[in-house]
Design a protein around this motif. Structure first.
Motif, PDB file in Angstrom:
ATOM      1  N   ARG A   1       0.836  -1.210   0.000  1.00  0.00           N
ATOM      2  CA  ARG A   1       0.000   0.000   0.000  1.00  0.00           C
ATOM      3  C   ARG A   1       0.869   1.258   0.000  1.00  0.00           C
ATOM      4  NH1 ARG A   1      -4.332  -2.259   4.387  1.00  0.00           N
ATOM      5  NH2 ARG A   1      -5.486  -3.573   2.932  1.00  0.00           N
ATOM      6  N   TYR A   2       1.968   1.219   0.745  1.00  0.00           N
ATOM      7  CA  TYR A   2       2.908   2.349   0.767  1.00  0.00           C
ATOM      8  C   TYR A   2       3.479   2.582  -0.628  1.00  0.00           C
ATOM      9  CZ  TYR A   2       7.295   4.837   1.494  1.00  0.00           C
ATOM     10  OH  TYR A   2       8.338   5.723   1.398  1.00  0.00           O
ATOM     11  N   TYR A   3       3.891   1.505  -1.299  1.00  0.00           N
ATOM     12  CA  TYR A   3       4.428   1.634  -2.660  1.00  0.00           C
ATOM     13  C   TYR A   3       3.416   2.337  -3.566  1.00  0.00           C
ATOM     14  CZ  TYR A   3       8.457  -1.528  -1.910  1.00  0.00           C
ATOM     15  OH  TYR A   3       9.629  -2.097  -1.504  1.00  0.00           O
ATOM     16  N   GLU A   4       2.155   1.982  -3.426  1.00  0.00           N
ATOM     17  CA  GLU A   4       1.128   2.616  -4.249  1.00  0.00           C
ATOM     18  C   GLU A   4       0.915   4.073  -3.824  1.00  0.00           C
ATOM     19  OE1 GLU A   4      -3.550   2.099  -5.594  1.00  0.00           O
ATOM     20  OE2 GLU A   4      -2.729   0.749  -4.067  1.00  0.00           O
ATOM     21  N   ARG A   5       0.857   4.314  -2.530  1.00  0.00           N
ATOM     22  CA  ARG A   5       0.586   5.660  -2.019  1.00  0.00           C
ATOM     23  C   ARG A   5       1.659   6.670  -2.442  1.00  0.00           C
ATOM     24  NH1 ARG A   5       0.064   4.306   2.846  1.00  0.00           N
ATOM     25  NH2 ARG A   5       2.092   4.879   3.670  1.00  0.00           N
ATOM     26  N   VAL A   6       2.937   6.267  -2.393  1.00  0.00           N
ATOM     27  CA  VAL A   6       4.008   7.214  -2.722  1.00  0.00           C
ATOM     28  C   VAL A   6       4.360   7.218  -4.202  1.00  0.00           C
ATOM     29  CG1 VAL A   6       4.971   7.144  -0.401  1.00  0.00           C
ATOM     30  CG2 VAL A   6       5.938   5.654  -2.181  1.00  0.00           C
ATOM     31  N   GLY A   7       3.809   6.275  -4.962  1.00  0.00           N
ATOM     32  CA  GLY A   7       4.040   6.268  -6.401  1.00  0.00           C
ATOM     33  C   GLY A   7       5.137   5.347  -6.883  1.00  0.00           C
ATOM     34  N   VAL A   8       5.564   4.401  -6.054  1.00  0.00           N
ATOM     35  CA  VAL A   8       6.548   3.411  -6.488  1.00  0.00           C
ATOM     36  C   VAL A   8       5.921   2.482  -7.520  1.00  0.00           C
ATOM     37  CG1 VAL A   8       7.894   1.400  -5.732  1.00  0.00           C
ATOM     38  CG2 VAL A   8       7.953   3.514  -4.399  1.00  0.00           C
ATOM     39  N   ILE A   9       4.638   2.206  -7.343  1.00  0.00           N
ATOM     40  CA  ILE A   9       3.871   1.447  -8.338  1.00  0.00           C
ATOM     41  C   ILE A   9       2.686   2.310  -8.753  1.00  0.00           C
ATOM     42  CG2 ILE A   9       4.578  -0.810  -7.413  1.00  0.00           C
ATOM     43  CD1 ILE A   9       1.767  -1.042  -6.151  1.00  0.00           C
ATOM     44  N   PRO A  10       2.238   2.150  -9.980  1.00  0.00           N
ATOM     45  CA  PRO A  10       1.068   2.918 -10.425  1.00  0.00           C
ATOM     46  C   PRO A  10      -0.173   2.548  -9.602  1.00  0.00           C
ATOM     47  CG  PRO A  10       2.230   1.972 -12.312  1.00  0.00           C
ATOM     48  CD  PRO A  10       2.818   1.352 -11.068  1.00  0.00           C
ATOM     49  N   PRO A  11      -1.167   3.422  -9.606  1.00  0.00           N
ATOM     50  CA  PRO A  11      -2.404   3.134  -8.857  1.00  0.00           C
ATOM     51  C   PRO A  11      -3.031   1.806  -9.288  1.00  0.00           C
ATOM     52  CG  PRO A  11      -2.399   5.396  -9.660  1.00  0.00           C
ATOM     53  CD  PRO A  11      -1.214   4.718 -10.287  1.00  0.00           C
ATOM     54  N   VAL A  12      -3.519   1.080  -8.307  1.00  0.00           N
ATOM     55  CA  VAL A  12      -4.135  -0.224  -8.546  1.00  0.00           C
ATOM     56  C   VAL A  12      -5.641  -0.020  -8.675  1.00  0.00           C
ATOM     57  CG1 VAL A  12      -4.526  -2.521  -7.553  1.00  0.00           C
ATOM     58  CG2 VAL A  12      -2.307  -1.376  -7.250  1.00  0.00           C
TER      59      VAL A  12
ATOM     60  N   ASP B   1       0.096  -5.072 -12.416  1.00  0.00           N
ATOM     61  CA  ASP B   1       0.381  -4.620 -11.054  1.00  0.00           C
ATOM     62  C   ASP B   1       1.394  -5.534 -10.368  1.00  0.00           C
ATOM     63  OD1 ASP B   1      -1.553  -2.528 -11.252  1.00  0.00           O
ATOM     64  OD2 ASP B   1      -3.139  -3.953 -10.701  1.00  0.00           O
ATOM     65  N   LEU B   2       1.217  -6.842 -10.569  1.00  0.00           N
ATOM     66  CA  LEU B   2       2.134  -7.812  -9.963  1.00  0.00           C
ATOM     67  C   LEU B   2       3.551  -7.623 -10.499  1.00  0.00           C
ATOM     68  CD1 LEU B   2      -0.100 -11.017  -9.954  1.00  0.00           C
ATOM     69  CD2 LEU B   2       0.212  -9.330  -8.131  1.00  0.00           C
ATOM     70  N   ASN B   3       3.657  -7.343 -11.799  1.00  0.00           N
ATOM     71  CA  ASN B   3       4.978  -7.073 -12.374  1.00  0.00           C
ATOM     72  C   ASN B   3       5.613  -5.846 -11.731  1.00  0.00           C
ATOM     73  OD1 ASN B   3       5.371  -9.209 -14.135  1.00  0.00           O
ATOM     74  ND2 ASN B   3       4.346  -8.179 -15.833  1.00  0.00           N
ATOM     75  N   TRP B   4       4.817  -4.812 -11.509  1.00  0.00           N
ATOM     76  CA  TRP B   4       5.333  -3.601 -10.873  1.00  0.00           C
ATOM     77  C   TRP B   4       5.821  -3.897  -9.455  1.00  0.00           C
ATOM     78  CZ3 TRP B   4       7.062   0.869 -12.387  1.00  0.00           C
ATOM     79  CH2 TRP B   4       6.682   1.362 -13.643  1.00  0.00           C
ATOM     80  N   ILE B   5       5.052  -4.656  -8.706  1.00  0.00           N
ATOM     81  CA  ILE B   5       5.434  -4.987  -7.332  1.00  0.00           C
ATOM     82  C   ILE B   5       6.704  -5.829  -7.321  1.00  0.00           C
ATOM     83  CG2 ILE B   5       4.735  -6.222  -5.230  1.00  0.00           C
ATOM     84  CD1 ILE B   5       1.800  -5.382  -6.033  1.00  0.00           C
ATOM     85  N   PHE B   6       6.763  -6.813  -8.221  1.00  0.00           N
ATOM     86  CA  PHE B   6       7.954  -7.657  -8.314  1.00  0.00           C
ATOM     87  C   PHE B   6       9.181  -6.812  -8.670  1.00  0.00           C
ATOM     88  CE2 PHE B   6      10.918 -10.239 -10.825  1.00  0.00           C
ATOM     89  CZ  PHE B   6      11.227 -11.206  -9.892  1.00  0.00           C
ATOM     90  N   LEU B   7       9.028  -5.925  -9.633  1.00  0.00           N
ATOM     91  CA  LEU B   7      10.125  -5.052 -10.044  1.00  0.00           C
ATOM     92  C   LEU B   7      10.557  -4.154  -8.887  1.00  0.00           C
ATOM     93  CD1 LEU B   7      11.936  -4.053 -12.387  1.00  0.00           C
ATOM     94  CD2 LEU B   7      10.142  -2.387 -12.898  1.00  0.00           C
ATOM     95  N   ALA B   8       9.594  -3.562  -8.201  1.00  0.00           N
ATOM     96  CA  ALA B   8       9.906  -2.681  -7.074  1.00  0.00           C
ATOM     97  C   ALA B   8      10.642  -3.442  -5.973  1.00  0.00           C
ATOM     98  CB  ALA B   8       8.626  -2.053  -6.521  1.00  0.00           C
ATOM     99  N   LYS B   9      10.153  -4.610  -5.627  1.00  0.00           N
ATOM    100  CA  LYS B   9      10.801  -5.403  -4.578  1.00  0.00           C
ATOM    101  C   LYS B   9      12.219  -5.773  -4.998  1.00  0.00           C
ATOM    102  CE  LYS B   9      10.612  -9.624  -1.889  1.00  0.00           C
ATOM    103  NZ  LYS B   9       9.934 -10.858  -1.548  1.00  0.00           N
ATOM    104  N   SER B  10      12.390  -6.204  -6.230  1.00  0.00           N
ATOM    105  CA  SER B  10      13.706  -6.620  -6.718  1.00  0.00           C
ATOM    106  C   SER B  10      14.685  -5.452  -6.752  1.00  0.00           C
ATOM    107  CB  SER B  10      13.575  -7.226  -8.118  1.00  0.00           C
ATOM    108  OG  SER B  10      12.755  -8.364  -8.084  1.00  0.00           O
TER     109      SER B  10
END
Length: 140
Positions: A18-29, A43-52
């Protein structure tokens, strides 16, 4: 896919996602009619990329810039690619450094018993040891 499933899939706390989405690390879901997040493959690709990329040391600010560029209507693909290329260079530099330190540790482990035995036998003095910093494969 809901938030709980995504959190389990990527072994991340829901709050982090949720933090990633709120600050803009991932686009809005996208959300369903009840307001619950409904994660798509994108969205899952964005989360995976962000985590990696976070694990590799990329800053939150760089991730936000990357995600912001991805959502831009302008032609900013070159800028996005540059962020990734810069991170790759940084990681390759860190890997080279880590490999040199790994080689030094291997050398110290491999020669440890021999050095200790020579010191204990009086065959080696402090001023006679090798100069690790001058050995070409250990230079940092």
């Amino acid at each position: 896919m809901n938030s709980k499933e995504v959190a389990q899939l990527f072994d991340l706390p829901i709050d982090t996602i949720r933090y990633y989405e709120r600050v803009g690390v991932i686009p809005p879901v996208q959300r369903d009619k009840n307001g619950y997040r409904n994660y798509t493959k994108k969205d899952l690709n964005w989360i995976f990329l962000a985590k990696s990329l976070r694990k590799a040391g990329l800053s939150i600010e760089s991730l936000i810039e990357f995600a912001t560029l991805a959502q831009s209507k302008d032609n900013v693909r070159g800028a996005q690619k540059q962020i990734l290329e810069d991170q790759l260079v940084e990681i390759e530099t860190k890997l080279e450094e880590m490999n040199r330190v790994r080689d030094l540790l291997r050398y110290k482990i491999d020669t440890f018993d021999d050095h200790v035995a020579k010191f204990n036998a009086g065959e080696l003095r402090d001023d006679e040891v090798e100069e690790l910093w001058t050995m070409k494969h250990f230079k940092i």
